[in-house]
Design a protein around this motif. Structure first.
Motif, PDB file in Angstrom:
ATOM      1  N   ARG A 160      35.428  42.412  17.126  1.00  0.00           N
ATOM      2  CA  ARG A 160      34.346  42.261  17.935  1.00  0.00           C
ATOM      3  C   ARG A 160      34.217  41.060  18.961  1.00  0.00           C
ATOM      4  N   ARG A 161      34.235  40.086  17.995  1.00  0.00           N
ATOM      5  CA  ARG A 161      34.023  38.604  18.580  1.00  0.00           C
ATOM      6  C   ARG A 161      35.312  38.220  19.401  1.00  0.00           C
ATOM      7  N   ILE A 162      36.541  38.697  18.700  1.00  0.00           N
ATOM      8  CA  ILE A 162      37.645  38.373  19.736  1.00  0.00           C
ATOM      9  C   ILE A 162      37.395  38.851  21.052  1.00  0.00           C
ATOM     10  N   GLN A 163      37.073  40.365  21.068  1.00  0.00           N
ATOM     11  CA  GLN A 163      37.015  41.026  22.271  1.00  0.00           C
ATOM     12  C   GLN A 163      36.016  40.462  23.285  1.00  0.00           C
ATOM     13  N   GLN A 164      34.741  40.122  22.720  1.00  0.00           N
ATOM     14  CA  GLN A 164      33.956  39.422  23.507  1.00  0.00           C
ATOM     15  C   GLN A 164      34.327  37.872  23.985  1.00  0.00           C
ATOM     16  N   GLN A 165      35.084  37.120  23.273  1.00  0.00           N
ATOM     17  CA  GLN A 165      35.447  35.855  23.707  1.00  0.00           C
ATOM     18  C   GLN A 165      36.563  36.207  24.961  1.00  0.00           C
ATOM     19  N   LYS A 166      37.297  37.204  24.903  1.00  0.00           N
ATOM     20  CA  LYS A 166      38.249  37.807  25.934  1.00  0.00           C
ATOM     21  C   LYS A 166      37.522  37.915  27.135  1.00  0.00           C
ATOM     22  N   GLU A 167      36.564  38.832  26.995  1.00  0.00           N
ATOM     23  CA  GLU A 167      35.564  39.280  28.144  1.00  0.00           C
ATOM     24  C   GLU A 167      35.057  38.066  28.742  1.00  0.00           C
ATOM     25  N   ILE A 168      34.549  37.164  27.971  1.00  0.00           N
ATOM     26  CA  ILE A 168      33.953  36.088  28.527  1.00  0.00           C
ATOM     27  C   ILE A 168      34.786  34.975  29.403  1.00  0.00           C
ATOM     28  N   ALA A 169      36.153  34.975  29.062  1.00  0.00           N
ATOM     29  CA  ALA A 169      37.152  34.195  29.364  1.00  0.00           C
ATOM     30  C   ALA A 169      37.507  34.876  30.970  1.00  0.00           C
ATOM     31  N   LYS A 170      37.567  36.107  30.737  1.00  0.00           N
ATOM     32  CA  LYS A 170      38.138  37.195  31.804  1.00  0.00           C
ATOM     33  C   LYS A 170      37.078  37.069  33.036  1.00  0.00           C
ATOM     34  N   LYS A 171      35.786  36.854  32.546  1.00  0.00           N
ATOM     35  CA  LYS A 171      34.596  36.959  33.602  1.00  0.00           C
ATOM     36  C   LYS A 171      34.744  35.231  34.281  1.00  0.00           C
ATOM     37  N   GLU A 172      34.888  34.463  33.459  1.00  0.00           N
ATOM     38  CA  GLU A 172      34.985  32.817  33.870  1.00  0.00           C
ATOM     39  C   GLU A 172      36.162  32.833  34.882  1.00  0.00           C
ATOM     40  N   ASP A 173      37.385  33.336  34.595  1.00  0.00           N
ATOM     41  CA  ASP A 173      38.479  33.328  35.690  1.00  0.00           C
ATOM     42  C   ASP A 173      38.041  34.070  36.898  1.00  0.00           C
ATOM     43  N   VAL A 174      37.409  35.162  36.793  1.00  0.00           N
ATOM     44  CA  VAL A 174      37.119  35.864  38.267  1.00  0.00           C
ATOM     45  C   VAL A 174      36.090  35.112  38.721  1.00  0.00           C
ATOM     46  N   ALA A 175      35.112  34.259  38.125  1.00  0.00           N
ATOM     47  CA  ALA A 175      34.185  33.463  38.692  1.00  0.00           C
ATOM     48  C   ALA A 175      34.865  32.165  39.419  1.00  0.00           C
ATOM     49  N   LYS A 176      35.788  31.746  38.842  1.00  0.00           N
ATOM     50  CA  LYS A 176      36.647  30.730  39.336  1.00  0.00           C
ATOM     51  C   LYS A 176      37.350  31.146  40.767  1.00  0.00           C
ATOM     52  N   ARG A 177      37.827  32.157  40.710  1.00  0.00           N
ATOM     53  CA  ARG A 177      38.610  32.813  41.681  1.00  0.00           C
ATOM     54  C   ARG A 177      37.706  33.106  42.956  1.00  0.00           C
ATOM     55  N   ILE A 178      36.479  33.489  42.570  1.00  0.00           N
ATOM     56  CA  ILE A 178      35.374  33.854  43.573  1.00  0.00           C
ATOM     57  C   ILE A 178      35.044  32.411  44.279  1.00  0.00           C
ATOM     58  N   HIS A 179      34.814  31.564  43.533  1.00  0.00           N
ATOM     59  CA  HIS A 179      34.358  30.308  43.741  1.00  0.00           C
ATOM     60  C   HIS A 179      35.216  29.566  44.858  1.00  0.00           C
ATOM     61  N   SER A 180      36.500  29.619  44.640  1.00  0.00           N
ATOM     62  CA  SER A 180      37.527  29.145  45.346  1.00  0.00           C
ATOM     63  C   SER A 180      37.594  29.777  46.704  1.00  0.00           C
ATOM     64  N   ALA A 181      37.264  31.163  46.803  1.00  0.00           N
ATOM     65  CA  ALA A 181      37.171  31.815  48.098  1.00  0.00           C
ATOM     66  C   ALA A 181      35.961  31.992  48.818  1.00  0.00           C
ATOM     67  N   TRP A 182      34.950  31.147  48.112  1.00  0.00           N
ATOM     68  CA  TRP A 182      33.474  31.379  48.643  1.00  0.00           C
ATOM     69  C   TRP A 182      33.247  30.212  49.527  1.00  0.00           C
ATOM     70  N   ASN A 183      33.877  30.422  50.707  1.00  0.00           N
ATOM     71  CA  ASN A 183      33.662  29.513  51.834  1.00  0.00           C
ATOM     72  C   ASN A 183      33.291  30.473  52.990  1.00  0.00           C
ATOM     73  N   PHE A 184      32.134  30.062  53.773  1.00  0.00           N
ATOM     74  CA  PHE A 184      31.741  30.807  54.849  1.00  0.00           C
ATOM     75  C   PHE A 184      32.008  29.929  55.938  1.00  0.00           C
ATOM     76  N   ARG A 185      32.384  30.389  57.360  1.00  0.00           N
ATOM     77  CA  ARG A 185      32.676  29.535  58.140  1.00  0.00           C
ATOM     78  C   ARG A 185      31.265  29.143  58.950  1.00  0.00           C
ATOM     79  N   THR A 186      31.230  28.118  59.569  1.00  0.00           N
ATOM     80  CA  THR A 186      29.904  27.502  60.237  1.00  0.00           C
ATOM     81  C   THR A 186      29.972  28.244  61.633  1.00  0.00           C
TER      82      THR A 186
END
Length: 195
Positions: free
Chosen positions: A25-51
């Motif tokens: 269960r602990r290993i599964q939770q760590q995988k989910e946390i890592a997956k969410k962090e990866d998703v957040a990084k990809r969204i962060h790189s795309a999160w640019n709105f034009r002026t």
């Protein structure tokens, strides 16, 4: 004696199997946390709105429009690299876009502008919804960010167009003609009594 030995072995077996489940269960939770962090990084790189760069004429319409300025300020502030920050930011953008839609000034209060801004608000609501799902569809979120940039371009061009049209003077008699076309002002026929 055999019963006691079986009981002890059974207890050890249960104890070790529980530890294996906890570890899994602990290993599964760590995988989910890592997956969410990866998703957040990809969204962060795309999160640019034009002026939104408005013409000087259109800027005059937005000078006293506080909600528009607050929306733009909120739009250009990039959240931190965590998923909860993106959830809060999307909620705030939805709120600010709704406030802008509710306070559109008179000159811009036209169906063509209001419709474009309603579409933009719906895209912000979609991002907010997707970011609050347990399994975040990052490709849809990134696609919506691109679509929002297109909507911002459309809103910018519509504001500039409305400002340009506002500068065109009315011809003689045009105001009277517009009033005559207004069906709410139509004279109702009153039937005459045939006594």
């Amino acid at each position: 004696m055999k019963l006691i030995i079986r009981f002890v072995l059974f207890s050890f077996l249960i104890f070790f199997s529980c530890q294996d489940e906890n570890e899994a269960r602990r290993i599964q939770q760590q995988k989910e946390i890592a997956k969410k962090e990866d998703v957040a990084k990809r969204i962060h790189s795309a999160w640019n709105f034009r002026t939104v760069s408005l013409s000087p004429l259109a800027t005059n319409f937005t000078n006293d429009w506080a909600e528009w300025r607050l929306f733009q300020t909120e739009l250009y502030q990039k959240p931190t690299n965590s998923l909860t920050a993106f959830q809060k930011k999307s909620k705030m953008l939805t709120k600010k876009a709704d406030e802008v839609l509710q306070t559109i000034p008179g000159i811009l209060f036209r169906p063509e502008f209001k419709t474009r801004f309603t579409v933009l608000l719906n895209k912000f609501r979609s991002i907010e919804m997707y970011l609050n799902l347990t399994e975040i569809p990052e490709k849809k979120v990134i696609g919506l960010i691109s679509e929002i940039n297109l909507e911002l371009l459309s809103i910018e061009s519509q504001m500039n167009e409305l400002a340009r049209k506002n500068q065109i003077p009315m011809e003689q008699g045009e105001a009277d003609m517009i009033r005559m076309l207004d069906t709410s002002r139509a004279v109702k026929e009153i039937p005459k009594n045939l006594d």
